[in-house]
Design a protein around this motif. Structure first.
Motif, PDB file in Angstrom:
ATOM      1  N   ALA A 114       1.053  -1.281  -0.046  1.00  0.00           N
ATOM      2  CA  ALA A 114      -0.050  -0.037   0.051  1.00  0.00           C
ATOM      3  C   ALA A 114       0.919   1.199   0.240  1.00  0.00           C
ATOM      4  CB  ALA A 114      -0.984  -0.037   1.061  1.00  0.00           C
ATOM      5  N   VAL A 115       0.506   2.179  -0.887  1.00  0.00           N
ATOM      6  CA  VAL A 115       1.260   3.420  -0.799  1.00  0.00           C
ATOM      7  C   VAL A 115       0.319   4.575  -0.582  1.00  0.00           C
ATOM      8  CG1 VAL A 115       2.657   4.967  -2.532  1.00  0.00           C
ATOM      9  CG2 VAL A 115       2.686   2.581  -2.635  1.00  0.00           C
ATOM     10  N   GLU A 116       0.696   5.528   0.309  1.00  0.00           N
ATOM     11  CA  GLU A 116       0.233   6.528   0.698  1.00  0.00           C
ATOM     12  C   GLU A 116       0.946   8.105   0.432  1.00  0.00           C
ATOM     13  OE1 GLU A 116      -2.921   6.657   1.395  1.00  0.00           O
ATOM     14  OE2 GLU A 116      -3.594   4.767   2.086  1.00  0.00           O
ATOM     15  N   ILE A 117       0.223   8.856  -0.028  1.00  0.00           N
ATOM     16  CA  ILE A 117       0.509  10.262  -0.276  1.00  0.00           C
ATOM     17  C   ILE A 117      -0.119  10.995   0.982  1.00  0.00           C
ATOM     18  CG2 ILE A 117       0.978  12.106  -1.582  1.00  0.00           C
ATOM     19  CD1 ILE A 117       1.235   8.640  -2.860  1.00  0.00           C
ATOM     20  N   TYR A 142       4.157  -0.986   3.386  1.00  0.00           N
ATOM     21  CA  TYR A 142       3.734   0.194   3.400  1.00  0.00           C
ATOM     22  C   TYR A 142       4.527   1.482   3.087  1.00  0.00           C
ATOM     23  CZ  TYR A 142       0.991   4.269   5.305  1.00  0.00           C
ATOM     24  OH  TYR A 142       0.494   5.645   5.648  1.00  0.00           O
ATOM     25  N   ALA A 143       4.230   2.103   2.041  1.00  0.00           N
ATOM     26  CA  ALA A 143       5.223   3.233   1.622  1.00  0.00           C
ATOM     27  C   ALA A 143       4.566   4.661   1.941  1.00  0.00           C
ATOM     28  CB  ALA A 143       5.844   3.130   0.383  1.00  0.00           C
ATOM     29  N   LYS A 151       9.939  14.009   1.684  1.00  0.00           N
ATOM     30  CA  LYS A 151      10.569  12.940   2.294  1.00  0.00           C
ATOM     31  C   LYS A 151       9.435  11.574   2.450  1.00  0.00           C
ATOM     32  CE  LYS A 151       9.855  14.034   7.294  1.00  0.00           C
ATOM     33  NZ  LYS A 151      10.676  14.353   8.368  1.00  0.00           N
ATOM     34  N   GLY A 152       9.753  10.328   2.988  1.00  0.00           N
ATOM     35  CA  GLY A 152       8.979   9.289   3.204  1.00  0.00           C
ATOM     36  C   GLY A 152       9.871   8.353   3.657  1.00  0.00           C
ATOM     37  N   ALA A 153       8.994   7.165   3.674  1.00  0.00           N
ATOM     38  CA  ALA A 153       9.463   5.743   4.415  1.00  0.00           C
ATOM     39  C   ALA A 153       8.853   4.776   3.799  1.00  0.00           C
ATOM     40  CB  ALA A 153       9.132   5.953   6.176  1.00  0.00           C
ATOM     41  N   VAL A 154       9.431   3.618   3.885  1.00  0.00           N
ATOM     42  CA  VAL A 154       8.940   2.187   3.491  1.00  0.00           C
ATOM     43  C   VAL A 154       8.929   1.368   4.816  1.00  0.00           C
ATOM     44  CG1 VAL A 154       8.842   0.302   1.934  1.00  0.00           C
ATOM     45  CG2 VAL A 154       9.754   2.713   1.002  1.00  0.00           C
ATOM     46  N   LEU A 155       7.931   0.853   5.060  1.00  0.00           N
ATOM     47  CA  LEU A 155       7.967   0.090   6.209  1.00  0.00           C
ATOM     48  C   LEU A 155       7.563  -1.606   5.870  1.00  0.00           C
ATOM     49  CD1 LEU A 155       6.122   2.809   7.086  1.00  0.00           C
ATOM     50  CD2 LEU A 155       6.970   1.948   9.369  1.00  0.00           C
ATOM     51  N   SER A 156       8.185  -2.384   6.581  1.00  0.00           N
ATOM     52  CA  SER A 156       8.011  -3.833   6.218  1.00  0.00           C
ATOM     53  C   SER A 156       8.156  -4.766   7.266  1.00  0.00           C
ATOM     54  CB  SER A 156       8.758  -4.274   4.822  1.00  0.00           C
ATOM     55  OG  SER A 156      10.209  -4.096   5.331  1.00  0.00           O
ATOM     56  N   THR A 180      13.044   1.571  -2.746  1.00  0.00           N
ATOM     57  CA  THR A 180      12.703   0.215  -3.204  1.00  0.00           C
ATOM     58  C   THR A 180      11.149   0.072  -2.415  1.00  0.00           C
ATOM     59  OG1 THR A 180      14.930  -0.214  -3.675  1.00  0.00           O
ATOM     60  CG2 THR A 180      13.402  -1.991  -3.034  1.00  0.00           C
ATOM     61  N   ILE A 181      10.457  -0.363  -3.033  1.00  0.00           N
ATOM     62  CA  ILE A 181       9.016  -0.719  -2.581  1.00  0.00           C
ATOM     63  C   ILE A 181       8.970  -2.288  -3.068  1.00  0.00           C
ATOM     64  CG2 ILE A 181       6.476  -0.383  -2.493  1.00  0.00           C
ATOM     65  CD1 ILE A 181       7.280   2.708  -3.289  1.00  0.00           C
ATOM     66  N   GLY A 182       8.985  -3.077  -2.072  1.00  0.00           N
ATOM     67  CA  GLY A 182       8.910  -4.621  -2.394  1.00  0.00           C
ATOM     68  C   GLY A 182      10.328  -4.902  -3.426  1.00  0.00           C
ATOM     69  N   GLU A 183       9.829  -5.581  -4.348  1.00  0.00           N
ATOM     70  CA  GLU A 183      10.858  -5.828  -5.523  1.00  0.00           C
ATOM     71  C   GLU A 183      11.470  -4.655  -6.506  1.00  0.00           C
ATOM     72  OE1 GLU A 183       9.849  -9.448  -7.359  1.00  0.00           O
ATOM     73  OE2 GLU A 183       8.718 -10.434  -5.685  1.00  0.00           O
TER      74      GLU A 183
END
Length: 195
Positions: A114-117, A142-143, A151-156, A180-183
Motif C-alpha cells: 500500500a502506498v500513501e501520499i 507500506y510506503a 521525504k518518506g518511508a517504506v515499512l515492512s 525500493t518498494i517490495g521488489e
C-alpha cells in the motif's frame, strides 16, 4: 476528523453501523471517509493536484518495473476487513490483476503493498493511523510519501508486539533518492511538493 462511537468493537454491530453511515455520506459530503480502530475518519478536503499527481507518478514508475499481471492501482474500491473493523483506501495499491476480479472491497491480504501520499489536511492519518492499521490488515509493505517535507518511508516485516502487529523495518528516504518498494526500485526525482 475522527468520529468514534463509544465501545466500538471489532466485527461488531458498531462497525456495520459505521459502514452504513460511510456509504450514505460518501455521495453527499465532500472528502474521503475511512473506518479505523478509533472510528470514522473524514478527510474533509478532497485530494488536490499535487497529491493526485504524486500518486499517478508513483503508480506509473512502479508499473514500468513490474511484470505483467501486477498493477500499481490508483482507483476504487477500498480494502476492508470487517472482523478487524477497518476500511481503508490506499492511494496506490500494488496488487495482482487476478485479485482485482470480482465485486466489493478488496481483501487487504491480497495487496503486495500500500502506498500513501500524505494529506496536507490530515497527516496523522497516514503517519500514525495507517501505520497501525496496515499491519493489522496484514499488508506486508507500506510506503509513505510526504509532499509537505519532501521525504518518506517504506515499512515492512510485520511482527507481533504487545500492542498488536507492527512493522519492524523502516527505511526513510528523501525526495531525489531512489526508493525500493517490495521488489521494485523507482526514482523520487521530480515528485511535486505542496506549496
Amino acid at each position: 476528523m475522527t468520529i468514534a462511537p463509544d465501545g466500538a468493537r471489532n466485527g461488531s454491530s458498531e462497525y456495520r453501523a459505521m459502514r452504513e453511515i460511510v456509504e450514505r455520506m460518501q455521495d453527499s459530503i465532500p472528502g474521503k471517509f475511512e473506518i479505523t480502530k478509533e472510528g470514522i475518519v473524514h478527510d474533509m478536503m478532497s485530494p488536490g493536484r499535487p497529491h493526485e499527481f504524486t500518486a499517478g507518478l508513483i503508480s506509473r514508475r512502479l508499473e514500468r518495473e513490474m511484470p505483467d499481471g501486477v498493477w500499481a492501482y490508483t482507483g476504487t474500491p477500498d480494502v476492508e476487513d470487517g472482523l478487524e473493523g477497518i476500511m481503508r483506501h490506499p492511494d496506490v495499491m500494488v496488487i495482482a490483476v487476478e485479485e482485482m476480479k470480482g465485486q466489493g472491497s478488496f481483501d487487504p491480504r491480497t495487496l503486495i503493498a500500500a502506498v500513501e501520499i500524505v494529506s496536507r489536511s490530515n497527516p496523522d492519518n497516514d503517519w500514525v493511523s495507517k501505520m497501525r492499521d496496515y499491519p493489522l490488515l496484514d499488508i506486508p509493505i507500506y510506503a509513505v510519501f510526504d509532499p509537505r517535507e519532501g521525504k518518506g518511508a517504506v515499512l515492512s516485516d510485520i511482527h507481533s508486539t504487545p500492542d498488536g502487529p507492527r512493522y519492524a523495518t523502516r527505511k526513510d528516504f528523501v525526495y531525489g533518492e531512489d526508493v525500493t518498494i517490495g521488489e521494485w526500485t523507482i526514482s523520487t526525482e521530480g515528485l511535486p511538493r505542496y506549496p
